[in-house]
Design a protein around this motif. Structure first.
Motif, PDB file in Angstrom:
ATOM      1  N   THR A   1     -18.986 -19.897   9.549  1.00 34.42           N
ATOM      2  CA  THR A   1     -17.606 -19.524  10.314  1.00 34.42           C
ATOM      3  C   THR A   1     -16.917 -19.196   9.015  1.00 34.42           C
ATOM      4  N   PHE A   2     -16.595 -20.198   7.972  1.00 33.33           N
ATOM      5  CA  PHE A   2     -15.664 -19.865   7.042  1.00 33.33           C
ATOM      6  C   PHE A   2     -16.084 -18.509   6.137  1.00 33.33           C
ATOM      7  N   SER A   3     -17.148 -18.233   6.022  1.00 32.41           N
ATOM      8  CA  SER A   3     -17.610 -17.057   5.101  1.00 32.41           C
ATOM      9  C   SER A   3     -17.632 -16.017   5.928  1.00 32.41           C
ATOM     10  N   SER A   4     -17.747 -16.030   7.095  1.00 28.43           N
ATOM     11  CA  SER A   4     -17.373 -14.865   8.261  1.00 28.43           C
ATOM     12  C   SER A   4     -16.193 -14.328   7.941  1.00 28.43           C
ATOM     13  N   SER A   5     -15.357 -15.274   7.796  1.00 31.13           N
ATOM     14  CA  SER A   5     -13.758 -14.874   7.658  1.00 31.13           C
ATOM     15  C   SER A   5     -13.424 -14.280   6.354  1.00 31.13           C
ATOM     16  N   VAL A   6     -14.073 -14.839   5.073  1.00 29.77           N
ATOM     17  CA  VAL A   6     -13.735 -14.817   3.861  1.00 29.77           C
ATOM     18  C   VAL A   6     -14.347 -13.131   3.447  1.00 29.77           C
TER      19      VAL A   6
END
Lengths: 67, 244
Positions: free
Chosen positions: B10-15
């Motif tokens: 999820t974190f990398s999806s937003s970054v």
């Protein structure tokens, strides 16, 4: 601009061959690694989606044979 | 909690949606500035412009290997899943950068020193760095069980850190053809500021692109390893917004 003309820019003094082949090979390797990373992501997603569809179909068939 | 595969995804999806364009624009800006606008060198003329890819690639390959060593340590000692994922995600782009460092170094060496290659400390240890990267990748492909593969690759990654130290200090410890660093993190750089800024910008751009590449590869690996979990199953049927 550090060069007088575009031809001058391409010539890079007398070192056009060295400079441009260095940048060409670098661009190729960087782009290739990015494309491979992107493609790997798509492949895993596709494989998993296919497996999931097959599992769902199997489940339906089992339901029908039971009734 | 980046240690949780799901949270990482999820974190990398937003970054990624903003990190990717920033990385590309920064790298291109640095390269255009360096190739077209920075002054030519009073000794080397224009062949020195290879520096704008050579130094970013070399430093990226070295830093990447340090990160690989840390991931290896964590994977071997604490057997953390995300460290195993990173061990796999960091290596490929690092190998590409090590190869770029060697090739651009050779192409810069020819017009400057009159030779493409010499078996001296700097060049040889850089070649070994490329082999270490290739070795880590190969071990992970050869060993079937991903956890066992991570242990073996992690050990190799840790051992290779010694070589990184040799690469770094080879220009100071022994006589080599390679010039010393003119760019220093601490203390006065001896490089002309008109060359320093485009170099720093392309360096930042390439490092950011490395981060993008690692995140992309790590996502793939996380998805594959967690393929039996519910959240991945949901993701596969209903892709997130903005993803293919």
């Amino acid at each position: 601009m550090a060069f007088e003309s575009f031809a001058d820019f391409l010539a890079m003094g007398k070192h056009g061959f060295y400079v441009w082949s260095a940048y060409g090979i670098s661009a190729f390797l960087i782009i290739a690694s990015m494309v491979l990373a992107l493609r790997g992501q798509g492949q895993v997603r596709q494989t998993l989606a296919r497996q999931q569809r097959r599992a769902e179909l199997d489940a339906e068939v089992n339901d029908e044979s039971r009734t | 909690m980046l240690g949780s595969p799901r949270y990482f995804y999820t974190f990398s999806s937003s970054v990624l949606p903003w990190l990717t364009p920033i990385a590309l624009v920064t790298l291109l800006a640095g390269l255009v500035w360096g190739l077209g606008f920075a002054p030519s060198d009073y000794q080397q003329g224009n062949s020195y412009r290879i520096i704008f890819i050579h130094v970013p690639a070399s430093s990226g390959a070295l830093m990447g290997y340090m990160a690989l060593g840390v991931a290896g340590l964590v994977a071997v000692v604490w057997r953390m899943k995300m460290a195993e994922v990173m061990l796999k995600a960091i290596a490929p782009f690092g190998a590409a950068l090590a190869a770029i460092s060697l090739v651009t170094g050779a192409l810069w060496g020819k017009p400057t020193w009159g030779t493409y290659w010499q078996w001296d400390a700097r060049m040889t240890s850089m070649l070994i760095l490329l082999f270490m990267y290739v070795g880590v990748i190969a071990l992970q492909n050869v060993i079937r069980d991903p956890r066992q593969a991570a242990r073996a690759a992690g050990l190799l990654a840790m051992v290779g850190v010694i070589n990184v130290i040799i690469v770094k200090y080879s220009v100071e410890w022994v006589q080599t053809l390679h010039q010393g660093s003119t760019l220093k993190l601490f203390g006065e750089s001896t490089i002309n500021p008109a060359m320093k800024y485009p170099l720093l910008i392309s360096m930042l751009g390439l490092w950011l692109l490395y981060a993008v590449n690692v995140l992309m590869r790590a996502r793939t690996e996380v998805m594959w390893r967690e393929r039996r979990s519910k959240w991945v199953a949901k993701l596969v049927t209903r892709p997130e917004k903005g993803e293919q």
